[in-house]
Design a protein around this motif. Structure first.
Motif, PDB file in Angstrom:
ATOM      1  N   CYS A   1       0.846  -1.180  -0.155  1.00 46.45           N
ATOM      2  CA  CYS A   1       0.042  -0.159  -0.082  1.00 46.45           C
ATOM      3  C   CYS A   1       1.010   1.188  -0.129  1.00 46.45           C
ATOM      4  CB  CYS A   1      -0.922   0.125   1.406  1.00 46.45           C
ATOM      5  SG  CYS A   1      -2.049   1.540   1.284  1.00 46.45           S
TER       6      CYS A   1
ATOM      7  N   ILE B   1      -4.300  10.363  -2.257  1.00 47.92           N
ATOM      8  CA  ILE B   1      -4.730   9.124  -2.859  1.00 47.92           C
ATOM      9  C   ILE B   1      -3.826   7.934  -2.223  1.00 47.92           C
ATOM     10  CG2 ILE B   1      -4.215   7.890  -5.032  1.00 47.92           C
ATOM     11  CD1 ILE B   1      -4.452  10.402  -6.580  1.00 47.92           C
TER      12      ILE B   1
ATOM     13  N   LYS C   1      -2.822   4.089  -2.917  1.00 50.85           N
ATOM     14  CA  LYS C   1      -2.929   2.907  -3.876  1.00 50.85           C
ATOM     15  C   LYS C   1      -2.442   1.415  -3.250  1.00 50.85           C
ATOM     16  CE  LYS C   1      -0.366   2.112  -7.843  1.00 50.85           C
ATOM     17  NZ  LYS C   1       0.549   2.840  -9.148  1.00 50.85           N
TER      18      LYS C   1
ATOM     19  N   GLU D   1      -1.509  -2.287  -4.475  1.00 53.16           N
ATOM     20  CA  GLU D   1      -1.011  -3.107  -5.703  1.00 53.16           C
ATOM     21  C   GLU D   1      -0.426  -4.452  -5.452  1.00 53.16           C
ATOM     22  OE1 GLU D   1       1.710  -2.382  -9.863  1.00 53.16           O
ATOM     23  OE2 GLU D   1       1.879  -0.785  -8.328  1.00 53.16           O
TER      24      GLU D   1
ATOM     25  N   VAL E   1      -4.340  -3.482  -9.147  1.00 52.71           N
ATOM     26  CA  VAL E   1      -4.440  -2.521  -8.699  1.00 52.71           C
ATOM     27  C   VAL E   1      -5.579  -1.729  -8.212  1.00 52.71           C
ATOM     28  CG1 VAL E   1      -3.710   0.230  -8.946  1.00 52.71           C
ATOM     29  CG2 VAL E   1      -2.222  -1.595 -10.089  1.00 52.71           C
ATOM     30  N   TYR E   2      -5.765  -0.926  -7.046  1.00 50.78           N
ATOM     31  CA  TYR E   2      -6.681  -0.267  -6.639  1.00 50.78           C
ATOM     32  C   TYR E   2      -6.376   0.918  -6.186  1.00 50.78           C
ATOM     33  CZ  TYR E   2     -10.925   0.831  -3.631  1.00 50.78           C
ATOM     34  OH  TYR E   2     -11.925   1.436  -3.088  1.00 50.78           O
ATOM     35  N   GLU E   3      -7.053   2.018  -6.395  1.00 47.83           N
ATOM     36  CA  GLU E   3      -6.718   3.623  -6.065  1.00 47.83           C
ATOM     37  C   GLU E   3      -8.121   4.102  -5.238  1.00 47.83           C
ATOM     38  OE1 GLU E   3      -5.332   6.161  -8.904  1.00 47.83           O
ATOM     39  OE2 GLU E   3      -3.322   4.792  -9.019  1.00 47.83           O
TER      40      GLU E   3
ATOM     41  N   TRP F   1     -10.868  -1.890  -0.683  1.00 46.79           N
ATOM     42  CA  TRP F   1     -10.527  -2.965  -1.705  1.00 46.79           C
ATOM     43  C   TRP F   1     -11.198  -4.017  -1.591  1.00 46.79           C
ATOM     44  CZ3 TRP F   1      -5.436  -6.097  -3.000  1.00 46.79           C
ATOM     45  CH2 TRP F   1      -5.685  -6.656  -4.532  1.00 46.79           C
TER      46      TRP F   1
END
Length: 129
Positions: free
Chosen positions: A74, A82, A84, A86, A93-95, A111
């Motif tokens: 993270c 932001i 993120k 991954e 990927v999640y933002e 997520w």
């Protein structure tokens, strides 16, 4: 001059006249310590107990897609707002927009919640046909 034995006898008589008892050995040591305590002798300062360490939150998690352990990292960019998440192996990927209160575990949890919600909506659409 007084002999040593005569001097001790005189001290014992003076103490007896005041109504005190003469004690030797361990009892006398205890009385002496109590006397010193009452007379204002300084107490030794005790050290404060050590502070308990605050537990740290994880920043590396398990991937819900590929199932590998400790491969999701993270990245929190607080200046941009932001967060993120991954996976290093499957590149998912999640933002998410974050606030100053959010932490890495919050982004990862969101997520996982989004994945569960997507799976629920996919399941409803396939079962109605």
């Amino acid at each position: 001059m007084c002999q040593k034995g005569e001097e001790e006898d005189r001290v014992v008589r003076n103490v007896a006249e005041r109504g005190e008892e003469v004690r030797g050995g361990e009892q006398g040591v205890k009385e002496r310590r109590e006397y010193e305590r009452r007379m204002g002798k300084r107490k030794k300062a005790s050290k404060p107990p050590p502070k308990a360490k605050r537990p740290t939150l994880e920043k590396v998690f398990d991937c819900p897609f590929c199932g590998h352990e400790q491969c999701v990292e993270c990245d929190m960019k607080r200046a941009k707002g932001i967060g993120k998440v991954e996976c290093r192996l499957c590149k998912e990927v999640y933002e998410k927009k974050i606030s100053h209160l959010d932490d890495a575990i919050d982004v990862y949890s969101d997520w996982v919640d989004a994945i569960v919600e997507a799976n629920k909506s996919d399941g409803k659409g396939d079962g109605s046909d």
